[in-house]
Design an enzyme around this catalytic site. Structure first.
Site, PDB file in Angstrom:
ATOM      1  N   GLY A   1      15.301 -52.134 -33.163  1.00 34.49           N
ATOM      2  CA  GLY A   1      14.558 -52.072 -32.690  1.00 34.49           C
ATOM      3  C   GLY A   1      13.294 -50.950 -32.793  1.00 34.49           C
TER       4      GLY A   1
ATOM      5  N   THR B   1      23.497 -49.324 -34.910  1.00 36.29           N
ATOM      6  CA  THR B   1      23.805 -48.072 -36.147  1.00 36.29           C
ATOM      7  C   THR B   1      24.623 -47.344 -35.767  1.00 36.29           C
ATOM      8  OG1 THR B   1      23.647 -47.644 -33.824  1.00 36.29           O
ATOM      9  CG2 THR B   1      21.276 -47.195 -34.669  1.00 36.29           C
TER      10      THR B   1
ATOM     11  N   ASN C   1      31.365 -40.686 -37.089  1.00 32.40           N
ATOM     12  CA  ASN C   1      31.647 -41.135 -38.643  1.00 32.40           C
ATOM     13  C   ASN C   1      30.423 -41.375 -39.011  1.00 32.40           C
ATOM     14  OD1 ASN C   1      31.089 -43.467 -40.202  1.00 32.40           O
ATOM     15  ND2 ASN C   1      32.195 -44.667 -38.262  1.00 32.40           N
TER      16      ASN C   1
ATOM     17  N   THR D   1      28.593 -43.671 -40.620  1.00 35.22           N
ATOM     18  CA  THR D   1      27.335 -44.404 -39.619  1.00 35.22           C
ATOM     19  C   THR D   1      26.064 -43.474 -39.774  1.00 35.22           C
ATOM     20  OG1 THR D   1      28.842 -44.144 -37.526  1.00 35.22           O
ATOM     21  CG2 THR D   1      28.380 -46.293 -39.576  1.00 35.22           C
TER      22      THR D   1
ATOM     23  N   GLN E   1      22.329 -43.092 -40.657  1.00 33.31           N
ATOM     24  CA  GLN E   1      20.993 -42.920 -39.585  1.00 33.31           C
ATOM     25  C   GLN E   1      20.480 -41.687 -39.910  1.00 33.31           C
ATOM     26  OE1 GLN E   1      20.474 -44.542 -36.851  1.00 33.31           O
ATOM     27  NE2 GLN E   1      21.689 -45.768 -37.941  1.00 33.31           N
TER      28      GLN E   1
ATOM     29  N   GLU F   1      17.578 -39.869 -33.848  1.00 29.58           N
ATOM     30  CA  GLU F   1      16.190 -39.795 -34.134  1.00 29.58           C
ATOM     31  C   GLU F   1      15.742 -38.687 -34.925  1.00 29.58           C
ATOM     32  OE1 GLU F   1      16.290 -40.758 -29.963  1.00 29.58           O
ATOM     33  OE2 GLU F   1      14.359 -41.844 -30.446  1.00 29.58           O
TER      34      GLU F   1
END
Ligand code: MOS
Length: 742
Positions: free
Chosen positions: A240, A469, A626, A629, A633, A700
């Site tokens: 998104g 994510t 993790n 992941t 990101q 982010e």
């Protein structure tokens, strides 16, 4: 010594995504995959003018088209209520105007009618036969015109000391203005809603939503029914990037017409309208005034940002959010303002505020360092703040110096010849640039539930979401961490507003917010289990609960061990359940994440080819939950930062306000060929003042600063300082007439 002591801790391990197999096998249902019986299909009719009034809608011909059930528009649409759109109350929407509320048009691509038919194709065909007549008015096309026609509305800021006087009496100063364009979120999954009402008037909606609880609460206001009567489902989201944080008009309209028609309705927003009705990162203009003393210390910093917003809502892009606290500077001003244009309401896009803000700040810091004659890395090391001067608080944990030094070392910054254009390899000129990155850490209130079941499995639920994510996976890791049950025997349920209230999947809050609640619920479930074990027909009836220890999905007492399943079986309980509520972080510290990007670009002046060839990023986000992941990101954010730096810009046709590059073909995002070699260093310092895991969130920060690092590298290669994103080739070629800046 138990097995547990020698095993690798589950927190931090690179556990593969537990939802991966379902996604690969096509078992993961996204919003538009839900096909309840008797479902009708909606298709929008969208304004072709940017400003004015709908004077007439002719639907007769469209209504006669095959399969058409009804056509809604202002004048034929159920009456709805407004939501206060309060962030604090958790019922925020970004576009507060209700769909079809009046005959006004505020932006091109606004819903002006909604056709409902028995198939998607029939609805779409009929939508093309709805005739809309307008009384167009002269529209505000862009930021520059907004300023000219409407001026600005204040959007907050921060000030300390006297930045103007400090600037005027400083040794070295710069005064430069940056511009960033509209960027549009382009998640793979389209915005889509499927809504239906049962006979008792309860609403179920499957929506591509990053926030099922907030959507439930907003819809409860809009339909004036209790939140308990609404269930929002978003078990899987095809990302998104912020565009799915808040409920948009299409979802409200879908629920409204479903109630009106008494049957389920599905509406998928066409990609073109994902450029108009579901938010975007607004255009910004940012004036940066910086000054240093003779020792290369910042003595004055002013960051004045203006962004475009719509005529219906004020959306502030907080470009100076990082500027307040990243560098030590006694005299500093940050100001935000908006100007209204005839575009849809903007919204958060990955690292809102900080992404365009750090393009300006970290480009300006580079310019300042060069003006002061100091190496840009050294300049930052000399000027990084040791505490948050904007709030007069210590940082809970800040390793930006180490991040900068480690990344510089790994990247090979010391090999950089500072002279412009001096590093050549064959036909290419190599440029090195860097920038800091930064993002606020937030932890919100959260509820969660965990059940330990008689079959030896565990079940955890929370009304947060996994937007791709890895949230499912880290929740399972937290349950496993507390209980010792292996991850493959833990079922995690997210993305359903009937689960205990969880946070939006946004702001990089979900990890820090959700995990402590999950861990608390797991501990409470264990306490319940211990009560069962020590109860009258418990397996350790002779013991007291405090004497029991937990390891590997079993309780231990006095050298004996009983699996959770055995404990529950003996006590005749199907499960031991726990719930927990955790609070927002306190305000004793300033909680932020830190990092640094180092970027290599290659510019081939012969064929005017620019690429980002190498990125080294060192990121300090507290504890990494993790490894796999988390790394993913940052890598994804770096790629998105390459898009921001080199490619992404939504272009509007000034005649009608229409985004012209409104599809995957023409809105350029990086593809594999554009992806640099990416080396991510994850510092791993638990921030235990923030939460029990010490994790601050990672979605982010990776995009912040990246475009500036590219721009700084481009300057090093070419000598051209591009202050307007994206850095397209025309801006680097000599003798190419430049388009007038918007
Ligand atoms: Mo993020 S822009 O809060 O989805």
């Amino acid at each position: 010594m138990s097995d547990t002591d020698t095993k690798e801790p589950i927190i931090g391990a690179g556990v593969p995504r537990i939802d991966g197999p379902d996604k690969l096998a096509g078992r993961a249902n996204y919003a538009a995959d839900n096909l309840p019986p008797n479902m009708a299909y909606g298709y929008g009719v969208f304004s072709t003018i940017a400003k004015g009034k709908v004077t007439r809608i002719k639907v007769d011909e469209a209504k006669r088209m095959p399969g058409v059930i009804d056509i809604f528009h202002h004048g034929h649409f159920p009456s709805l209520y407004r939501t206060p759109s309060s962030f604090v109350q958790g019922n925020k929407v970004e576009e507060t105007r209700l769909p079809f509320e009046d005959e006004r048009v505020y932006y091109e691509g606004q819903f002006v009618a909604l056709v409902v038919a028995d198939s998607f194709e029939n609805a779409r065909a009929a939508a093309r036969h709805v005739e809309v007549e307008y009384a167009p008015e002269s529209a505000v096309a862009n930021l520059a015109q907004g300023l000219e026609d409407n001026g600005t509305q204040a959007g907050g800021g921060h000030a300390r000391g006297d930045a103007a006087s400090a600037f005027d009496s400083a040794d070295t100063t710069i005064d430069v203005t940056y511009h960033t364009p509209v960027e549009t979120h382009n998640p793979m999954e389209m915005h889509a809603s499927v809504a239906y009402w049962d006979a008792q008037g309860n609403l179920t909606i499957y929506d591509a939503s990053q926030g099922v609880v907030v959507e439930r609460n907003a819809l409860s206001k809009i339909f004036a029914i209790a939140p308990e009567r609404i269930t929002v489902h978003a078990p899987y989201i095809g990302s998104g990037f912020g565009s799915k944080l808040w409920t948009w008009p299409h979802a409200i309209a879908t629920a409204a017409v479903s109630r009106e028609l008494g049957r389920p309705v599905q509406l998928v927003v066409p990609r073109q309208q994902m450029f108009t009705t579901t938010g975007h990162r607004p255009e910004t203009r940012q004036r940066m005034r910086l000054a240093t003393d003779g020792n290369g210390k910042l003595v004055s910093l002013r960051h004045e940002a203006i962004n475009t917003t719509s005529f219906t809502d004020q959306y502030v892009e907080t470009c100076g959010s990082v500027t307040k606290s990243l560098y030590s500077c006694p005299d500093l001003t940050v100001s935000h303002a908006t100007t209204q244009v005839n575009r849809g309401t903007p919204t958060s896009m990955r690292a809102p505020g900080a992404a365009p803000g750090l393009f300006a700040l970290e480009s300006a810091i580079d310019e300042m360092a060069l003006a002061a004659g100091v190496d840009p890395v050294q300049f930052r090391l000399d000027n990084y703040a040791e505490r948050d001067e904007s709030q007069d608080l210590d940082f809970s944990s800040n390793h930006i110096v180490e991040a900068t030094k480690q990344a510089a070392e790994r990247f090979g910054w010391h090999e950089r010849n500072p002279q412009i254009g001096s590093m050549r390899e064959g036909r290419e000129i190599v440029g090195y640039g860097m920038a800091a990155c930064n993002w606020e850490a937030l932890k919100r209130p959260c509820d969660a539930r965990v059940s330990l079941r008689a079959d030896g499995t565990a079940f955890a639920s929370c009304a947060t979401q996994d937007i791709g994510t890895g949230t499912y996976t880290i929740v399972a890791q937290a349950v496993s961490d507390v209980t010792g049950i292996p991850v493959d025997r833990i079922t995690v349920k997210l993305g359903d507003s009937s689960y205990p209230d969880g946070p939006i999947s946004g702001g990089s809050w979900a990890t820090a917010t959700t995990l402590p609640a999950i861990a608390g619920a797991a501990r409470n479930a264990l306490d319940e289990l211990k009560r069962y074990a020590t109860g009258s027909n418990g397996i350790f009836a002779e013991a007291s609960a405090d004497d029991l220890s937990v390891a590997d999905g079993a309780l231990r007492y006095d050298g004996k061990q009983a699996s959770f399943a055995e404990v529950l079986d003996a006590a005749r309980y199907g499960s031991a359940d726990g719930e927990a509520h955790t609070e927002a972080a306190d305000s004793k510290y300033s909680y932020r994440s830190f990092g640094a990007h180092f970027v290599e670009v290659r510019w081939d002046p012969g064929i005017s080819h620019l690429r980002v060839s190498r990125v080294v990023s060192a990121i300090d986000v507290g504890k990494v939950i993790n490894e796999t992941t988390a790394r993913n990101q940052v890598e994804g954010a770096v790629v998105m930062g390459v898009g921001m730096g080199l490619f992404e810009a939504t272009e509007y046709d000034e005649r009608n306000g229409r985004p012209v590059n409104n599809d995957y073909a023409e809105y350029v995002v990086p593809v594999h060929a554009d992806q640099p070699e990416i080396d991510v260093i994850l510092l791993d310092y638990p921030d235990l003042a923030f939460n029990e895991y010490g994790a601050r969130g990672i979605g982010e920060i990776g995009i912040t600063g990246l475009a500036a690092a590219i721009g700084n590298a481009v300057h090093h290669a070419t000598g051209k300082r591009i202050r307007e994103l994206p850095i397209t080739l025309d801006k680097l070629m000599d003798d190419v007439p430049q388009a007038q800046s918007a």
